[in-house]
Design an enzyme around this catalytic site. Structure first.
Site, PDB file in Angstrom:
ATOM      1  N   ASP A 174       6.175   2.858   4.036  1.00  0.00           N
ATOM      2  CA  ASP A 174       7.193   3.707   3.422  1.00  0.00           C
ATOM      3  C   ASP A 174       7.938   2.884   2.366  1.00  0.00           C
ATOM      4  O   ASP A 174       7.385   1.934   1.830  1.00  0.00           O
ATOM      5  CB  ASP A 174       8.143   4.266   4.489  1.00  0.00           C
ATOM      6  CG  ASP A 174       8.706   5.637   4.109  1.00  0.00           C
ATOM      7  OD1 ASP A 174       9.377   5.724   3.065  1.00  0.00           O
ATOM      8  OD2 ASP A 174       8.479   6.609   4.842  1.00  0.00           O
ATOM      9  N   HIS A 197       6.035   2.772  -0.584  1.00  0.00           N
ATOM     10  CA  HIS A 197       6.496   3.849  -1.464  1.00  0.00           C
ATOM     11  C   HIS A 197       7.439   3.348  -2.555  1.00  0.00           C
ATOM     12  O   HIS A 197       8.070   4.156  -3.231  1.00  0.00           O
ATOM     13  CB  HIS A 197       7.173   4.943  -0.645  1.00  0.00           C
ATOM     14  CG  HIS A 197       6.234   5.670   0.284  1.00  0.00           C
ATOM     15  ND1 HIS A 197       6.650   6.663   1.134  1.00  0.00           N
ATOM     16  CD2 HIS A 197       4.905   5.529   0.503  1.00  0.00           C
ATOM     17  CE1 HIS A 197       5.627   7.119   1.840  1.00  0.00           C
ATOM     18  NE2 HIS A 197       4.547   6.423   1.471  1.00  0.00           N
TER      19      HIS A 197
END
Length: 344
Positions: A174, A197
């Protein structure tokens, strides 16, 4: 915990030593306030390993630093969240009201903390969650989890003032670093991010009466193979708040999908615009390669358009020497120096 209590209650210089070895723990709270006039040092040489039973964590964290004024966590040891055992229970992709799994290190209501030379691996939820804290310094860390691990942000910062992150390698499933509501005076310097991310401001606007994000510097960093580069994301139909005073400077992108992105329609099909006002944002010397033809994608709110957003010396090339483009909405951008892709 007896050793922590002894250190915390000692009216002098104190150090808690966790020697080499593997130690299994369920929820463990290192709680203050403490009597020591100088920061307590937790010297971790061994490996702290989480119990895999999710029912062992009734609160937000696995390991917590709570209400401490002055603490140093160092020693070269490892904090192993054993997240692979519980990731299958994460349903946040399909359930917007999901319960987040516990953070490996939850820092709350703490002042003057330094976390350095520690290895974090395979957190259940966030590797680190810093909230309601002041003067937190994080450096020389390695944070690692599988690329497909859910919600394993390297660190999430919210409701905190003066947080400094530097010289850290983050490879997770993430965000490498996510900046939540109420974050002020956050500096991120010399980090390497990817996979993951990217570096995100937000998501903002999900909850009512959110606090502003004010003062963020991200500089001298490299993002490798991330889904996003530098992202600001807000939910539509959000209440009013601000995200202002942000500088992104000297950042290298390597095969990043969305190098520069502002998305004020994140995570919802609502047609109501976001009321989070984004302003005073500078992108300076952002360069490298992208795997997306849209290298600059700035979509602001139709109700509160972005103000004073400036791009200076942008050079983002699509692999294969194809042209990259820009997309902009509800914003009037300022430009200086090289612009590749060309301005909107």
């Amino acid at each position: 915990m007896k050793a922590w209590a002894a250190a915390c209650n000692f009216n002098g210089n104190a150090r808690l030593l966790i020697p080499p070895g593997v130690y299994k723990l369920s929820e463990t709270i290192f709680q203050g306030p403490c009597k020591s006039p100088t920061p307590i040092t937790i010297f971790l040489q061994g490996t702290l390993q989480a119990v895999s039973d999710i029912s062992a964590y009734p609160d937000k964290g696995w390991l917590s630093l709570d209400t401490i004024n002055g603490v140093i966590l160092t020693g070269g040891g490892t904090i192993d969240g054993q997240g692979q055992a519980v990731w299958p229970y994460n349903d946040c992709k399909t359930n917007p009201d999901c319960l987040h799994l516990p953070a490996s290190l939850y820092i709350t209501k703490t002042r003057n903390a330094k976390i350095k030379s520690i290895n974090f691996i395979n957190s259940m939820g966030f590797h680190m969650h810093i909230t309601q804290s002041y003067l937190i310094r994080l450096h020389s860390l390695t944070i690692t989890a599988a690329e497909n691990s859910p919600n394993t942000d390297g660190m999430h910062i919210s409701k905190s003032n003066t947080v400094k992150v530097s010289r850290t390698h983050i490879r997770t499933g993430d965000d490498c670093v996510s900046i939540g509501q109420g974050s002020t005076n956050v500096t991120i310097n010399q980090i390497t991010c990817g996979p993951g991310h990217g570096i995100s401001v937000g998501s903002l606007g999900k909850l009512p009466n959110e606090m502003d994000v004010l003062g963020l510097i991200v500089k001298n960093s490299t993002l490798i193979g991330t889904t996003n580069g530098i992202r600001i994301k807000t939910y539509p139909a959000s209440g009013p708040s601000r995200a202002a005073g942000m500088l992104f400077k000297n950042i290298i992108m390597q095969n990043v999908k969305n190098p520069i992105i502002i998305d004020q329609n994140y995570g919802s099909d609502s047609t109501k615009p976001s009321l989070v006002k984004i302003s005073d944002v500078i992108y300076d010397n952002i360069r490298g390669t992208t795997i997306s033809p849209v290298a600059v994608n700035i979509v602001c709110s139709s109700k509160v358009p972005c103000q004073n957003v400036h791009l200076q010396n942008i050079n983002l090339q699509l692999n294969g020497n194809q042209k990259t483009t820009s997309t902009c909405a509800n914003v009037k951008l300022g430009y200086t120096g090289l612009q590749f892709p060309p301005p909107c």
